[in-house]
Design a protein around this motif. Structure first.
Motif, PDB file in Angstrom:
ATOM      1  N   ASP A 179       6.279   6.800  -0.090  1.00 47.37           N
ATOM      2  CA  ASP A 179       5.550   8.020   0.229  1.00 47.37           C
ATOM      3  C   ASP A 179       4.313   7.696   1.063  1.00 47.37           C
ATOM      4  OD1 ASP A 179       5.197  10.883  -0.046  1.00 47.37           O
ATOM      5  OD2 ASP A 179       3.495  10.388  -1.342  1.00 47.37           O
ATOM      6  N   THR A 180       3.640   6.627   0.736  1.00 44.67           N
ATOM      7  CA  THR A 180       2.458   6.202   1.489  1.00 44.67           C
ATOM      8  C   THR A 180       2.831   5.879   2.926  1.00 44.67           C
ATOM      9  OG1 THR A 180       1.378   5.361  -0.503  1.00 44.67           O
ATOM     10  CG2 THR A 180       0.604   4.475   1.588  1.00 44.67           C
ATOM     11  N   ARG A 181       3.940   5.158   3.107  1.00 45.00           N
ATOM     12  CA  ARG A 181       4.397   4.829   4.465  1.00 45.00           C
ATOM     13  C   ARG A 181       4.780   6.092   5.234  1.00 45.00           C
ATOM     14  NH1 ARG A 181       6.959   0.463   1.955  1.00 45.00           N
ATOM     15  NH2 ARG A 181       8.970   1.518   2.062  1.00 45.00           N
ATOM     16  N   GLU A 226       2.980   7.415   8.683  1.00 40.10           N
ATOM     17  CA  GLU A 226       3.732   7.681   9.914  1.00 40.10           C
ATOM     18  C   GLU A 226       3.569   9.142  10.348  1.00 40.10           C
ATOM     19  OE1 GLU A 226       5.666   7.269  13.328  1.00 40.10           O
ATOM     20  OE2 GLU A 226       4.906   5.637  12.076  1.00 40.10           O
ATOM     21  N   ARG A 227       3.586  10.072   9.403  1.00 42.02           N
ATOM     22  CA  ARG A 227       3.398  11.489   9.766  1.00 42.02           C
ATOM     23  C   ARG A 227       2.020  11.715  10.373  1.00 42.02           C
ATOM     24  NH1 ARG A 227       5.922  13.457   4.729  1.00 42.02           N
ATOM     25  NH2 ARG A 227       3.841  13.961   4.013  1.00 42.02           N
ATOM     26  N   ILE A 228       1.014  11.087   9.791  1.00 45.66           N
ATOM     27  CA  ILE A 228      -0.344  11.221  10.336  1.00 45.66           C
ATOM     28  C   ILE A 228      -0.393  10.677  11.759  1.00 45.66           C
ATOM     29  CG2 ILE A 228      -2.741  10.402  10.116  1.00 45.66           C
ATOM     30  CD1 ILE A 228      -2.168  10.384   6.999  1.00 45.66           C
ATOM     31  N   LEU A 229       0.201   9.506  11.985  1.00 48.09           N
ATOM     32  CA  LEU A 229       0.209   8.925  13.327  1.00 48.09           C
ATOM     33  C   LEU A 229       0.963   9.805  14.318  1.00 48.09           C
ATOM     34  CD1 LEU A 229       0.709   5.126  12.616  1.00 48.09           C
ATOM     35  CD2 LEU A 229      -1.328   6.251  13.542  1.00 48.09           C
ATOM     36  N   ARG A 240      -3.459  19.149   7.955  1.00 48.41           N
ATOM     37  CA  ARG A 240      -2.689  20.384   7.774  1.00 48.41           C
ATOM     38  C   ARG A 240      -1.307  20.255   8.419  1.00 48.41           C
ATOM     39  NH1 ARG A 240      -6.671  23.262   8.666  1.00 48.41           N
ATOM     40  NH2 ARG A 240      -6.561  23.353  10.921  1.00 48.41           N
ATOM     41  N   LYS A 241      -1.267  19.779   9.668  1.00 49.44           N
ATOM     42  CA  LYS A 241       0.002  19.671  10.390  1.00 49.44           C
ATOM     43  C   LYS A 241       0.900  18.574   9.805  1.00 49.44           C
ATOM     44  CE  LYS A 241       1.754  20.313  14.951  1.00 49.44           C
ATOM     45  NZ  LYS A 241       1.484  20.438  16.355  1.00 49.44           N
ATOM     46  N   ALA A 242       0.298  17.496   9.297  1.00 49.93           N
ATOM     47  CA  ALA A 242       1.075  16.402   8.694  1.00 49.93           C
ATOM     48  C   ALA A 242       1.458  16.711   7.249  1.00 49.93           C
ATOM     49  CB  ALA A 242       0.287  15.097   8.753  1.00 49.93           C
ATOM     50  N   HIS A 273      -6.198   6.453   5.012  1.00 46.66           N
ATOM     51  CA  HIS A 273      -5.430   5.639   5.968  1.00 46.66           C
ATOM     52  C   HIS A 273      -6.280   5.235   7.177  1.00 46.66           C
ATOM     53  CE1 HIS A 273      -1.302   5.911   4.337  1.00 46.66           C
ATOM     54  NE2 HIS A 273      -1.750   7.023   3.791  1.00 46.66           N
ATOM     55  N   PHE A 274      -7.138   6.157   7.617  1.00 46.23           N
ATOM     56  CA  PHE A 274      -7.922   5.939   8.839  1.00 46.23           C
ATOM     57  C   PHE A 274      -9.348   6.431   8.589  1.00 46.23           C
ATOM     58  CE2 PHE A 274      -3.523   6.901   9.869  1.00 46.23           C
ATOM     59  CZ  PHE A 274      -3.142   5.702  10.457  1.00 46.23           C
TER      60      PHE A 274
END
Length: 188
Positions: A11-13, A17-20, A40-42, A52-53
């Motif tokens: 789930d973390t991965r 990836e969705r955030i990126l 919101r979009k991710a 993550h960032f």
């Protein structure tokens, strides 16, 4: 179970990836990043984005590294599916030039991000040089181009793609530049 991945790690991965992916899409047209809009979009919490960032600069650099990795990772598939010359041309027109034309916001964001304490990863240039080296080596082996080519010189020639205008006939201009570079690479 040996070799299994915990659902939490998977789930973390996926979140990472969705955030990126969302950030890359956002940076395709603007250098501005909103962690709230990305979250919101991710479909993650804003705290997840920050975990993550921790800074906008770290997210911008991660997007850049991800995009470069995609440019590099496609080369073996192109060489498996196409002749070496067609793989070279396809990589330039469908991947490298397309990347440059659709990532203007990322380029602007990188300029801002690298003015802070962050630095542009040197391994990105090396990775692109490696991709070009692979394409050139395949064409040397096929007898298409001279064997004394320096792949870094070819990559420098491709830097001309930076001067194309995404609002203009960039595909046509990419084909012209590719032909020019290819003709300079061919055996006499």
């Amino acid at each position: 179970m040996t070799g299994s991945v915990s659902p939490r790690r998977a789930d973390t991965r996926r979140n990472h990836e969705r955030i990126l992916a969302v950030a890359a899409e956002s940076l395709s047209c603007s250098a501005e990043l909103s962690f709230n809009a990305i979250a919101r979009k991710a479909e993650v919490g804003v705290g997840t984005v920050y975990r993550h960032f921790p800074t906008p600069e770290s997210l911008i650099l991660a997007v850049y590294e991800r995009e470069v990795r995609h440019l590099v990772d496609v080369v073996p598939r192109l060489l498996a599916e196409h002749s070496p010359e067609d793989a070279f041309r396809t990589w330039i027109s469908e991947y490298l030039a397309h990347y440059m034309m659709t990532k203007r916001g990322l380029a602007d964001a990188l300029t801002v991000a690298t003015k802070s304490c962050e630095k542009l990863p040197a391994n990105a240039y090396e990775a692109l040089a490696g991709a070009v080296s692979t394409l050139v080596a395949a064409n040397v082996a096929a007898g298409n181009v001279r064997d004394d080519l320096n792949p870094q010189t070819v990559l420098r020639g491709l830097a001309g793609l930076f001067y194309l205008n995404p609002a203009d006939s960039w595909r046509e201009h990419t084909a012209d530049l590719t032909d020019l570079i290819w003709n300079g690479m061919r055996k006499a």
